[in-house]
Design a protein around this motif. Sequence first.
Motif, PDB file in Angstrom:
ATOM      1  N   PHE A  27       0.850  -1.242  -0.068  1.00  0.00           N
ATOM      2  CA  PHE A  27       0.031   0.103  -0.017  1.00  0.00           C
ATOM      3  C   PHE A  27       0.945   1.347  -0.068  1.00  0.00           C
ATOM      4  O   PHE A  27       0.447   2.233  -0.474  1.00  0.00           O
ATOM      5  N   GLN A  28       2.070   1.210   0.485  1.00  0.00           N
ATOM      6  CA  GLN A  28       2.973   2.421   0.351  1.00  0.00           C
ATOM      7  C   GLN A  28       3.160   2.682  -1.153  1.00  0.00           C
ATOM      8  O   GLN A  28       3.090   3.909  -1.462  1.00  0.00           O
ATOM      9  N   GLN A  29       3.340   1.860  -1.953  1.00  0.00           N
ATOM     10  CA  GLN A  29       3.629   1.995  -3.376  1.00  0.00           C
ATOM     11  C   GLN A  29       2.327   2.742  -4.083  1.00  0.00           C
ATOM     12  O   GLN A  29       2.551   3.720  -4.943  1.00  0.00           O
ATOM     13  N   ILE A  30       1.222   2.030  -3.642  1.00  0.00           N
ATOM     14  CA  ILE A  30      -0.143   2.866  -3.947  1.00  0.00           C
ATOM     15  C   ILE A  30      -0.156   4.318  -3.610  1.00  0.00           C
ATOM     16  O   ILE A  30      -0.555   4.967  -4.430  1.00  0.00           O
ATOM     17  N   ILE A  31       0.255   4.309  -2.278  1.00  0.00           N
ATOM     18  CA  ILE A  31       0.294   6.009  -1.849  1.00  0.00           C
ATOM     19  C   ILE A  31       1.209   6.894  -2.658  1.00  0.00           C
ATOM     20  O   ILE A  31       0.841   7.776  -3.108  1.00  0.00           O
ATOM     21  N   THR A  32       2.347   6.136  -2.894  1.00  0.00           N
ATOM     22  CA  THR A  32       3.396   6.984  -3.879  1.00  0.00           C
ATOM     23  C   THR A  32       2.773   7.171  -5.186  1.00  0.00           C
ATOM     24  O   THR A  32       2.853   8.433  -5.690  1.00  0.00           O
ATOM     25  N   LEU A  33       2.159   6.245  -5.773  1.00  0.00           N
ATOM     26  CA  LEU A  33       1.504   6.434  -7.132  1.00  0.00           C
ATOM     27  C   LEU A  33       0.422   7.576  -6.861  1.00  0.00           C
ATOM     28  O   LEU A  33       0.266   8.440  -7.990  1.00  0.00           O
ATOM     29  N   VAL A  34      -0.473   7.540  -6.243  1.00  0.00           N
ATOM     30  CA  VAL A  34      -1.640   8.516  -5.846  1.00  0.00           C
ATOM     31  C   VAL A  34      -0.950   9.797  -5.551  1.00  0.00           C
ATOM     32  O   VAL A  34      -1.376  10.770  -6.360  1.00  0.00           O
ATOM     33  N   GLU A  35       0.106   9.781  -4.824  1.00  0.00           N
ATOM     34  CA  GLU A  35       0.655  11.250  -4.545  1.00  0.00           C
ATOM     35  C   GLU A  35       1.358  11.828  -5.820  1.00  0.00           C
ATOM     36  O   GLU A  35       1.630  13.188  -5.957  1.00  0.00           O
ATOM     37  N   ASN A  36       1.614  11.018  -6.852  1.00  0.00           N
ATOM     38  CA  ASN A  36       2.363  11.601  -8.131  1.00  0.00           C
ATOM     39  C   ASN A  36       1.281  11.590  -9.057  1.00  0.00           C
ATOM     40  O   ASN A  36       1.690  11.927 -10.270  1.00  0.00           O
ATOM     41  N   GLY A  37       0.060  11.756  -8.772  1.00  0.00           N
ATOM     42  CA  GLY A  37      -1.235  11.894  -9.695  1.00  0.00           C
ATOM     43  C   GLY A  37      -1.834  10.762 -10.436  1.00  0.00           C
ATOM     44  O   GLY A  37      -2.651  10.952 -11.229  1.00  0.00           O
ATOM     45  N   VAL A  38      -1.585   9.314 -10.066  1.00  0.00           N
ATOM     46  CA  VAL A  38      -2.089   8.467 -10.658  1.00  0.00           C
ATOM     47  C   VAL A  38      -3.354   8.080  -9.857  1.00  0.00           C
ATOM     48  O   VAL A  38      -3.538   7.903  -8.630  1.00  0.00           O
ATOM     49  N   ILE A  39      -4.483   8.010 -10.589  1.00  0.00           N
ATOM     50  CA  ILE A  39      -5.864   7.484 -10.028  1.00  0.00           C
ATOM     51  C   ILE A  39      -6.621   6.703 -11.116  1.00  0.00           C
ATOM     52  O   ILE A  39      -6.197   6.444 -12.141  1.00  0.00           O
TER      53      ILE A  39
END
Length: 163
Positions: free
Chosen positions: A132-144
Amino acid sequence: MESIGKKIAFYRKARGMTQEELSEKLGVSPQAVSKWENDIACPDIQLLAPLAKILEVTTDELLSAEPIQQVQMMPQGQKLNLKDLTLKILVDSAQGDKVRVNLPIELIKVALEIGSKIPQLTTNEHVKEIDFQQIITLVENGVIGNLVEVESSEGDIVHIVVE
């Protein structure tokens, strides 16, 4: 199955637009947009094409009963605030069990930062291996959007969506 209201809200937020800004572009009141997004009312049929154009989607995408499937990378200036996003985990097991988890992204981020365990994420055998840390990183970089879709050899299907 997602309603047109949920789709309007998703695509509007994905474009970094407020309800008021969308209402101005369409010549309707902000209350009308709010009613659409809360599934109290639907946009007039004559507004569907302009609405789709403003939201940069097709009318088919707005009207389809299919959930939002595409992954989007938000432009730098239009990244969404984590407090406005939800992580959805959808598990359909081969045995017919359905698991639905909806958690605010901000809650997951805080839990990860302090080392707290979220039972919905750590006790379910289908999702406990997900980073889930990788998912948070993706989201923080604008991936949805629909970030992960996995089908196990047993026939279980897991979707991880950020909206």
